[in-house]
Motif scaffolding. Structure first.
Motif, short mmCIF file in Angstrom:
data_model
loop_
_atom_site.label_atom_id
_atom_site.label_comp_id
_atom_site.label_asym_id
_atom_site.label_seq_id
_atom_site.Cartn_x
_atom_site.Cartn_y
_atom_site.Cartn_z
N GLN A 17 -6.82 2.97 -0.49
CA GLN A 17 -7.78 1.88 -0.59
C GLN A 17 -7.49 0.75 0.40
OE1 GLN A 17 -8.58 0.71 -4.63
NE2 GLN A 17 -8.39 2.80 -5.34
N ASP A 18 -6.39 0.84 1.14
CA ASP A 18 -6.07 -0.17 2.15
C ASP A 18 -6.61 0.17 3.53
OD1 ASP A 18 -4.73 -1.77 0.32
OD2 ASP A 18 -2.83 -0.73 0.66
N ILE A 19 -7.37 1.27 3.66
CA ILE A 19 -7.92 1.63 4.96
C ILE A 19 -8.96 0.58 5.36
CG2 ILE A 19 -9.31 3.32 6.23
CD1 ILE A 19 -8.08 5.48 4.46
N PRO A 20 -8.81 -0.03 6.53
CA PRO A 20 -9.77 -1.05 6.96
C PRO A 20 -11.10 -0.43 7.36
CG PRO A 20 -8.10 -0.71 8.63
CD PRO A 20 -7.72 0.15 7.46
N HIS A 32 -4.44 7.44 7.09
CA HIS A 32 -4.19 8.58 6.20
C HIS A 32 -5.37 8.68 5.24
CE1 HIS A 32 0.05 8.68 7.49
NE2 HIS A 32 -0.08 7.36 7.53
N LEU A 33 -6.39 9.47 5.61
CA LEU A 33 -7.63 9.55 4.84
C LEU A 33 -7.45 10.08 3.43
CD1 LEU A 33 -10.11 10.86 7.54
CD2 LEU A 33 -9.89 8.54 6.66
N HIS A 34 -6.54 11.00 3.26
CA HIS A 34 -6.37 11.62 1.95
C HIS A 34 -5.11 11.15 1.24
CE1 HIS A 34 -9.77 14.41 2.07
NE2 HIS A 34 -9.64 14.25 3.36
N GLN A 46 3.89 5.22 -1.54
CA GLN A 46 2.93 6.28 -1.78
C GLN A 46 1.61 5.68 -2.22
OE1 GLN A 46 4.27 9.66 -3.98
NE2 GLN A 46 2.21 10.23 -4.62
N THR A 47 0.51 6.26 -1.78
CA THR A 47 -0.81 5.86 -2.22
C THR A 47 -1.43 7.01 -3.00
OG1 THR A 47 -1.93 6.70 -0.25
CG2 THR A 47 -1.12 4.42 -0.16
N GLU A 48 -2.59 6.75 -3.59
CA GLU A 48 -3.29 7.82 -4.28
C GLU A 48 -3.57 8.94 -3.29
OE1 GLU A 48 -6.59 6.97 -6.93
OE2 GLU A 48 -6.10 4.85 -6.71
N LEU A 49 -3.46 10.19 -3.78
CA LEU A 49 -3.74 11.34 -2.94
C LEU A 49 -5.06 11.97 -3.35
CD1 LEU A 49 -0.21 13.00 -2.89
CD2 LEU A 49 -1.20 11.49 -1.19
N VAL A 50 -5.80 12.47 -2.37
CA VAL A 50 -7.04 13.20 -2.61
C VAL A 50 -6.73 14.67 -2.39
CG1 VAL A 50 -9.44 13.53 -1.90
CG2 VAL A 50 -8.44 11.24 -1.88
N LEU A 51 -6.53 15.40 -3.50
CA LEU A 51 -6.14 16.81 -3.41
C LEU A 51 -7.13 17.75 -4.11
CD1 LEU A 51 -2.33 16.41 -4.17
CD2 LEU A 51 -3.41 16.62 -1.94
N THR A 52 -7.82 17.27 -5.12
CA THR A 52 -8.72 18.12 -5.89
C THR A 52 -10.17 17.68 -5.71
OG1 THR A 52 -8.70 16.73 -7.87
CG2 THR A 52 -6.91 18.36 -7.66
N SER A 53 -11.10 18.51 -6.14
CA SER A 53 -12.51 18.14 -6.02
C SER A 53 -12.82 16.92 -6.88
CB SER A 53 -13.40 19.32 -6.40
OG SER A 53 -13.16 19.74 -7.72
N ALA A 54 -12.16 16.77 -8.02
CA ALA A 54 -12.37 15.59 -8.86
C ALA A 54 -11.89 14.33 -8.14
CB ALA A 54 -11.65 15.75 -10.19
N TYR A 56 -11.63 13.97 -4.92
CA TYR A 56 -12.55 13.79 -3.80
C TYR A 56 -13.80 13.03 -4.27
CZ TYR A 56 -15.72 14.91 0.03
OH TYR A 56 -16.61 14.83 1.07
N GLY A 57 -14.36 13.47 -5.40
CA GLY A 57 -15.53 12.80 -5.95
C GLY A 57 -15.27 11.35 -6.25
N GLU A 58 -14.12 11.05 -6.79
CA GLU A 58 -13.76 9.66 -7.10
C GLU A 58 -13.62 8.83 -5.82
OE1 GLU A 58 -12.70 6.14 -8.96
OE2 GLU A 58 -13.57 7.92 -9.86
N ALA A 59 -12.85 9.34 -4.86
CA ALA A 59 -12.55 8.59 -3.64
C ALA A 59 -13.75 8.42 -2.72
CB ALA A 59 -11.41 9.26 -2.88
N TYR A 60 -14.54 9.48 -2.58
CA TYR A 60 -15.64 9.44 -1.61
C TYR A 60 -16.98 9.06 -2.22
CZ TYR A 60 -12.72 11.46 2.02
OH TYR A 60 -11.76 11.67 2.96
N LEU A 61 -17.21 9.43 -3.47
CA LEU A 61 -18.53 9.23 -4.04
C LEU A 61 -18.58 8.09 -5.05
CD1 LEU A 61 -19.34 13.02 -4.52
CD2 LEU A 61 -20.00 11.54 -2.61
#
Length: 68
Positions: A17-20, A32-34, A46-54, A56-61
């Protein structure tokens, strides 16, 4: 190929969430997108990791923090 020092990796790393916003003056260096694992040597937490489809849905959608 250009190599960078560990100091560059520490100062120029954004993840989770710190990505500008793209195009902003802070959008440079390593993005680090994921998410990112911790690296005590570089001082990265460490930051939250995007590894599963769930995740992904949270982070991107739903939350939208990974959209660039």
């Amino acid at each position: 190929m250009q190599s960078y020092s560990p100091e560059f990796a520490t100062a120029e790393s954004a993840a989770g969430q710190d990505i500008p916003a793209p195009g902003s003056s802070r959008f440079h260096g390593i993005v680090h997108l994921h998410g990112r694992l911790s690296d005590p040597q570089l001082g990265h937490s460490q930051t939250e990791l995007v590894l599963t489809s769930a995740q992904y849905g949270e982070a991107y959608l739903r939350a939208g923090w990974a959209r660039l």
